[in-house]
Enzyme design. Structure first.
Site, PDB file in Angstrom:
ATOM      1  N   ALA A   1      20.100  10.425  34.814  1.00  0.00           N
ATOM      2  CA  ALA A   1      20.449   9.084  35.330  1.00  0.00           C
ATOM      3  C   ALA A   1      21.713   9.080  36.184  1.00  0.00           C
ATOM      4  CB  ALA A   1      20.909   8.093  33.932  1.00  0.00           C
TER       5      ALA A   1
ATOM      6  N   HIS B   1      28.651  11.869  38.342  1.00  0.00           N
ATOM      7  CA  HIS B   1      28.169  13.169  38.477  1.00  0.00           C
ATOM      8  C   HIS B   1      27.872  13.784  39.653  1.00  0.00           C
ATOM      9  CE1 HIS B   1      25.600  11.115  35.175  1.00  0.00           C
ATOM     10  NE2 HIS B   1      26.131  12.375  34.548  1.00  0.00           N
TER      11      HIS B   1
ATOM     12  N   GLN C   1      21.737  14.891  19.923  1.00  0.00           N
ATOM     13  CA  GLN C   1      22.936  14.276  19.693  1.00  0.00           C
ATOM     14  C   GLN C   1      22.838  12.855  19.513  1.00  0.00           C
ATOM     15  OE1 GLN C   1      23.808  16.271  23.646  1.00  0.00           O
ATOM     16  NE2 GLN C   1      24.745  14.230  24.139  1.00  0.00           N
TER      17      GLN C   1
END
Length: 330
Positions: free
Chosen positions: A29, A34, A61
């Site tokens: 995503a 990023h 996680q």
């Protein structure tokens, strides 16, 4: 540049390496935050180096009731973003590739630092995060690994793991990327309705209020250091009508060397107001911590600190933080 998609570690290990390999780890995503990490990795790796972006939604996680199933998976779009930012490889392994034989019996434990703040809200999250980071560092074998400062506690724990367990990799933190309205970029922002997004802006607004209070207190400290508390200087300042300002500066600097409590109060005021909005902001925590161990700092603290916040708006949980530096002793 054409970015290569690889699915297995054997494919990645078969690539010829010349320069340094820089890795950016993501759960997909991808967004501009990023992309900033990838561009920074490209700069650090250099023209002869290699940039690898990992895309892996790590089940370890995510706790019970969290958003593993609805976490966005957008590999085709991720490839385009990674390519545009300068990645050589996108490494998108399957769960079986990362965890052959099922969930690992031996895992990394985050220790006491991983039980604070995010660790309290999400028990076991950091153990799962460190375990997959350790595995991906082994699978990708980088010289440099880059992580965003938005996940400040995660970054601190990765640095600690690398240092404590002697990983041969350099960890680089990259500043948080924000949208025009101040909201920190996050894959979870897409879950927010327009009304929820307006409420969510309280997170960054609270941090900025704390930062502004911190700047004012530090400026007052600097003024106090510049004004010696001598009788002669006081008389001179009095003649200029500045004695009250000088006295105030000295008093504040002596009573609150860095004023962490004032920073917390400024941020909390914004968050308290947001709790009365429609929809309301449900605060998880507001903390001003030492990044070496994520314990709360006292009012006499000197050095680097992190002002961090986590809250829910509707069903979406968001986190944010900013770094602050409390000045040298006067």
């Amino acid at each position: 540049m054409t970015t290569t998609l690889l699915r297995t570690a054997d494919e990645l290990h078969a690539r010829t390496r010349v320069g340094r390999r820089a890795v950016v780890m993501t759960m997909g995503a991808l967004h501009e935050g990023h992309a900033t990490l990838v561009r920074t990795a490209r700069e650090l790796a250099g023209p002869d180096g290699e940039v690898v972006v990992t895309v892996f939604v790590n089940p370890l996680q995510f706790g019970a009731g969290e958003d593993l199933d609805r976490y966005p998976r957008t590999l085709d779009a991720d490839l385009k973003i990674a390519e545009g930012a300068g990645a050589d490889v996108v490494f998108a392994p399957s769960v079986d590739e990362v965890y052959p034989g099922g969930e690992p019996q031996v895992r990394i434990t985050a220790g006491p630092m991983g039980e604070r703040l995010e660790g309290t809200s999400r028990p076991g999250h950091f153990d799962g995060m460190l375990t997959v980071v350790a595995k991906l560092l082994h699978l990708t074998r980088p010289d440099i690994a880059l992580y965003g400062q938005k996940d400040a506690q995660q970054l601190a724990l990765i640095r600690r793991m690398v240092r404590d367990l002697n990983f041969g990799v350099e960890i680089v933190g990259v500043p948080t990327v924000r949208e025009d309205d101040g909201l920190a970029l996050s894959s979870r922002n897409r879950y927010l309705s327009p009304q929820e997004r307006r409420t969510a802006l309280a997170l960054s607004s609270a941090l900025f209020a704390g930062r502004d209070r911190h700047a004012a207190q530090e400026a007052l400290r600097a003024r106090a250091r510049e004004v010696p508390a001598t009788h002669a200087r006081a008389e001179a300042l009095s003649a200029l009508g500045e004695s009250r300002a000088a006295a105030d500066a000295h008093a504040v600097a002596k009573a609150l060397p860095g004023a962490p409590s004032a920073v917390r109060a400024a941020a909390r005021m914004i968050l308290d107001d947001a709790s009365r909005l429609d929809p309301p902001l449900a605060l998880d925590y507001l903390a001003l911590v030492d990044p070496s161990d994520f314990t709360e700092i006292e009012d006499d603290f000197i050095g680097e600190a992190v002002l961090a916040v986590a809250a829910r708006v509707g069903t979406t949980r968001l986190i944010d933080n900013i770094p602050l530096t409390f000045g040298a002793a006067s």
